[in-house]
Write a protein that holds these residues in place. Sequence first.
Motif, PDB file in Angstrom:
ATOM      1  N   ASN B  38       0.903  -1.214   0.153  1.00  0.00           N
ATOM      2  CA  ASN B  38      -0.120  -0.021   0.017  1.00  0.00           C
ATOM      3  C   ASN B  38       1.044   1.107   0.072  1.00  0.00           C
ATOM      4  N   PHE B  39       1.060   1.796  -1.248  1.00  0.00           N
ATOM      5  CA  PHE B  39       1.946   2.906  -1.277  1.00  0.00           C
ATOM      6  C   PHE B  39       1.150   4.111  -0.525  1.00  0.00           C
ATOM      7  N   LEU B  88     -12.032   1.369  -4.237  1.00  0.00           N
ATOM      8  CA  LEU B  88     -10.941   0.944  -5.146  1.00  0.00           C
ATOM      9  C   LEU B  88     -10.274  -0.447  -4.924  1.00  0.00           C
ATOM     10  N   LEU B  89      -9.580  -0.781  -3.751  1.00  0.00           N
ATOM     11  CA  LEU B  89      -8.707  -2.050  -3.540  1.00  0.00           C
ATOM     12  C   LEU B  89      -9.675  -3.164  -3.971  1.00  0.00           C
ATOM     13  N   ARG B  90     -10.853  -3.076  -3.697  1.00  0.00           N
ATOM     14  CA  ARG B  90     -11.871  -4.092  -3.463  1.00  0.00           C
ATOM     15  C   ARG B  90     -12.141  -4.598  -5.031  1.00  0.00           C
ATOM     16  N   ARG B  91     -11.756  -3.816  -5.997  1.00  0.00           N
ATOM     17  CA  ARG B  91     -11.977  -3.862  -7.369  1.00  0.00           C
ATOM     18  C   ARG B  91     -10.739  -4.553  -8.096  1.00  0.00           C
ATOM     19  N   ILE B  92      -9.541  -4.545  -7.264  1.00  0.00           N
ATOM     20  CA  ILE B  92      -8.322  -4.765  -7.909  1.00  0.00           C
ATOM     21  C   ILE B  92      -7.443  -5.921  -6.987  1.00  0.00           C
ATOM     22  N   TYR B  93      -8.182  -6.657  -6.030  1.00  0.00           N
ATOM     23  CA  TYR B  93      -7.332  -7.865  -5.393  1.00  0.00           C
ATOM     24  C   TYR B  93      -6.895  -8.885  -6.080  1.00  0.00           C
ATOM     25  N   HIS B  94      -7.646  -8.940  -7.287  1.00  0.00           N
ATOM     26  CA  HIS B  94      -7.169 -10.187  -7.982  1.00  0.00           C
ATOM     27  C   HIS B  94      -5.985  -9.740  -9.479  1.00  0.00           C
ATOM     28  N   ALA B  95      -5.702  -8.329  -9.333  1.00  0.00           N
ATOM     29  CA  ALA B  95      -5.155  -7.526 -10.307  1.00  0.00           C
ATOM     30  C   ALA B  95      -3.621  -7.812 -10.038  1.00  0.00           C
ATOM     31  N   LEU B  98       1.595  -5.337  -9.407  1.00  0.00           N
ATOM     32  CA  LEU B  98       2.036  -3.807  -9.913  1.00  0.00           C
ATOM     33  C   LEU B  98       1.027  -3.105 -10.068  1.00  0.00           C
ATOM     34  N   PHE B  99      -0.215  -3.593 -10.422  1.00  0.00           N
ATOM     35  CA  PHE B  99      -1.237  -2.790 -10.773  1.00  0.00           C
ATOM     36  C   PHE B  99      -1.826  -2.145  -9.419  1.00  0.00           C
ATOM     37  N   GLN B 100      -1.807  -3.108  -8.433  1.00  0.00           N
ATOM     38  CA  GLN B 100      -2.323  -2.552  -7.316  1.00  0.00           C
ATOM     39  C   GLN B 100      -1.502  -1.357  -6.735  1.00  0.00           C
ATOM     40  N   LEU B 101      -0.200  -1.662  -7.124  1.00  0.00           N
ATOM     41  CA  LEU B 101       0.774  -0.363  -6.583  1.00  0.00           C
ATOM     42  C   LEU B 101       0.464   0.822  -7.219  1.00  0.00           C
ATOM     43  N   LEU B 560       7.820   3.246 -13.549  1.00  0.00           N
ATOM     44  CA  LEU B 560       6.748   2.157 -13.382  1.00  0.00           C
ATOM     45  C   LEU B 560       5.514   2.665 -13.833  1.00  0.00           C
ATOM     46  N   ILE B 561       4.740   3.880 -13.795  1.00  0.00           N
ATOM     47  CA  ILE B 561       3.491   4.203 -14.449  1.00  0.00           C
ATOM     48  C   ILE B 561       3.559   3.949 -15.910  1.00  0.00           C
TER      49      ILE B 561
END
Lengths: 248, 627
Positions: B38-39, B88-95, B98-101, B560-561
């Motif tokens: 979690n940045f 936000l995070l709930r949509r990307i737990y399976h991403a 690096l995408f989460q970051l 990274l971005i």
Amino acid sequence: MTVLLKVEGLTKSFGGVRAVGNVSFEVTAGELLAMIGPNGAGKSTCFNMLNGQLAPDAGSIEFAGRQIVGLKPRAVWRLGVGRTFQITATFSSMTVRENVQVALLSHHGGLGGLWRRARDAHVDAADRLLERVGMREQGDRPCSVLAYGDLKRLELAVALANRPRLLLMDEPTAGMAPRERVALMALAAEIVRTDNIGVLFTEHDMDVVFAHANRVIVLNRGQLIAAGAPDAVRADAEVQRIYLGSRH
Amino acid sequence: MSPDAIAVQFLNGLAGASTLFLIAVGLSLIFGVTRIVNFAHGSFYMLGIYVAYSLVARFGGTVLGFWASLLVAALAVAVIGVVVELLLLRRIYHAPELFQLLATFAVVLIVRDATLALWGPEDLLGPRAPGLKGSVEILGRQFPQYDLALIFVGPAVLGLLWLVLTRTRFGILIRAATQDREMVGALGVNQAWLFTAVFALGAFLAAFGGALQAPREPANLGLDLVAIGEAFVVVVVGGMGSIPGAFLAAFIIAEIKAMCFAIGQTTIAGVSFSFSKLTLVVEFLVMAAVLIWRPWGLLGRPAAATRNPAEIEAPISPADARTRRFGFAVLALLIVLPAFAQAFPYTLVLSIDILIAVLFAASLHFIMGPGGMHSFGHAAYFGLGAYGAGLLVKQAGWSMETALVGAPLIAAAGALVFGWFCVRLSGVYLAMLTLAFAQIVWSVAFQWDDFTGGSNGIVGVWPAPWLSEKWAYYYLTLACAVAGVLLLWRVLLAPFGYAMRAGRDSPLRADAIGIDVFRVQWKAFMLAGLVCGVAGGLFAFSKGSISPEAIGVGRSIDGLIMVLLGGVQTLAGPVVGAGLFTWLSDLIAREFAYWRAALGLTILVLVLAFPLGVAGSVKRLFAREAA
């Protein structure tokens, strides 16, 4: 008969648990040797020591007269020992043919190349290997979409790329349909015959074992408890006790 | 240096350790349970200080009001944390990780501008705590009462957390999830709820750590990145997911820093050396040492192999005829671009920036995508190239042309050394070690006044006369960028590129067919450093100067971005991403005061809409059409 692999007193413990204890056996060229035993008998540990993935606590492993304990897997491979894994290990971002090509490039010392196209390298040799395991038509498919049985066959083609003299196959037919199992082991038996190599394999399916193995060794709780021709091992009282269970 | 000075600095270190622990433990908890790095954690810390500042200013007159303000501030930030988690995070737990970051980094940008809008750009120092305004005398020196109180907060929180983790159902679930998340899910635990709760707890702890700082340290807008940097170091040193580890690491790092202050200026073997200058980098030195000696941290455990198979990636192939035609068309456009520069002079400046960014991003993608090594410190090689060029011209008196050849060699030499350590690790630990090395490069540039010009950097690094016209320099940059990108692509399609991907896809199989994965990755690291060094050299001469700002964490994150925006799985991805990102940030920065927030929102939209990256999604669109 030439002795390819000579294992003596192989021992490995994990935190006080003796996974493999004082195991000795030999594999000769032209034979299909099955290593059987119940879950936790130490078969995979044994395999991982044979190809250098795991360092034994004690014991000696000689391949073609050369001590290979302490060598890294890649060095063991270069000496001519191929290996397939219980859970297939392939390169999922490549096509079927590319998987074999990488192994061929490695065998011919060409993986450092920075310029020429990898996909043009050893195409015919790769196709011949794929042909041999019956995967030629699937050469252009991404490895990631293969059925499990096909992955196993691909792994075999990859393992054959450096013309190994000894092939280690850890549960080669696990996860395959019964018909596929028979076909794969028939293929392995044929390779043993034509190339005069040695194959050591572990297997849970006793039909496969007794249909194809020339010899069988039995592990239980890390100990070698029986070795010999399939029929003799099948008749062994100790082996029957382990496999059929008994109350005492 | 007297014993009493050391004793007082030791107490200072303890007070610092408390705060450090509070920030880091939340990050560690969140990572342990959700596997999200979690940045935005530093942003929660920063918000904690700001909210506490405002509340204390109003209600902080009494002892009760003061402490209640701190708690309420932390609770308010915890609520913000819940909102972030739910939306936000709930949509990307399976991403992909690096995408989460990237998504949490977008939150950093948005929070930063929201804070700017609400509290303004000035530093804000809160009033001192009622009842603890004075100081006590320790060994003849004054020590603030408040700091003394702070010393006890860290151990108190550690004790409370220990109670929660061992005595409550919630705590047992947290520990179970940290050990084996899939198993907890399989046992029917409501993971969604658990994740939200842990995220809220983490945000609360970070914000509480911040709130406690309000009377000690002025709230300012740079605190988020400072805090996240320190928290990462503590978590990695202590061991990801280990709470006692975070405590131990916070103690060690805070004390080492305090001792650096205590020693101060000293002379070693006749050379005067300032230890207090070392404080900027000492935690990264500690982290690098720990990662090399014990890659899983002091009290962490080696990560169990995850059962999730790697992301499925389509085989790469040489460009087909249509893609080639498109590429040539773009190149033709770029070649004729200077003809229009009369009408839009700024175009060339921006284009040079974009081309340098392309080179930077392509070299990062090379090790990150096909190499599978997620570098968080690619700015190091950019910096070595840029400073290398500047120093060769200014200190060694080289010509611009030779300096431009020398710069990438210096960067490659740096990559050779750093890479040797980095490629021994993988995943988050590798990312953190690359970050540490980048931080070391940065602080050497920042601190070594005599050689690198310190915070001012090196000025007067101008190109040779024949390249002094913008269009001439543009063509040089274009030639380097095209050559660099084509070289990297060529290598990726060559056997060496396949060896890299083999090592990433299955290290086990790679080793079993004779590939020395370590060597392959090390060489890849060097090659990426080399190309990145070209970008750095070009950058220095295009700006005429180079300063520490240009080679900081921000540059690594930009890279990274760019790569993620473009899509890590495609060869064209970094090129598209670098162009898009540089153009977008330039556009927003010029038009819009709150450009960070706008950029953050853009990133969020892109992450949620194009999980494969822009180039990856376009490619899939065409593939679907063709099918």
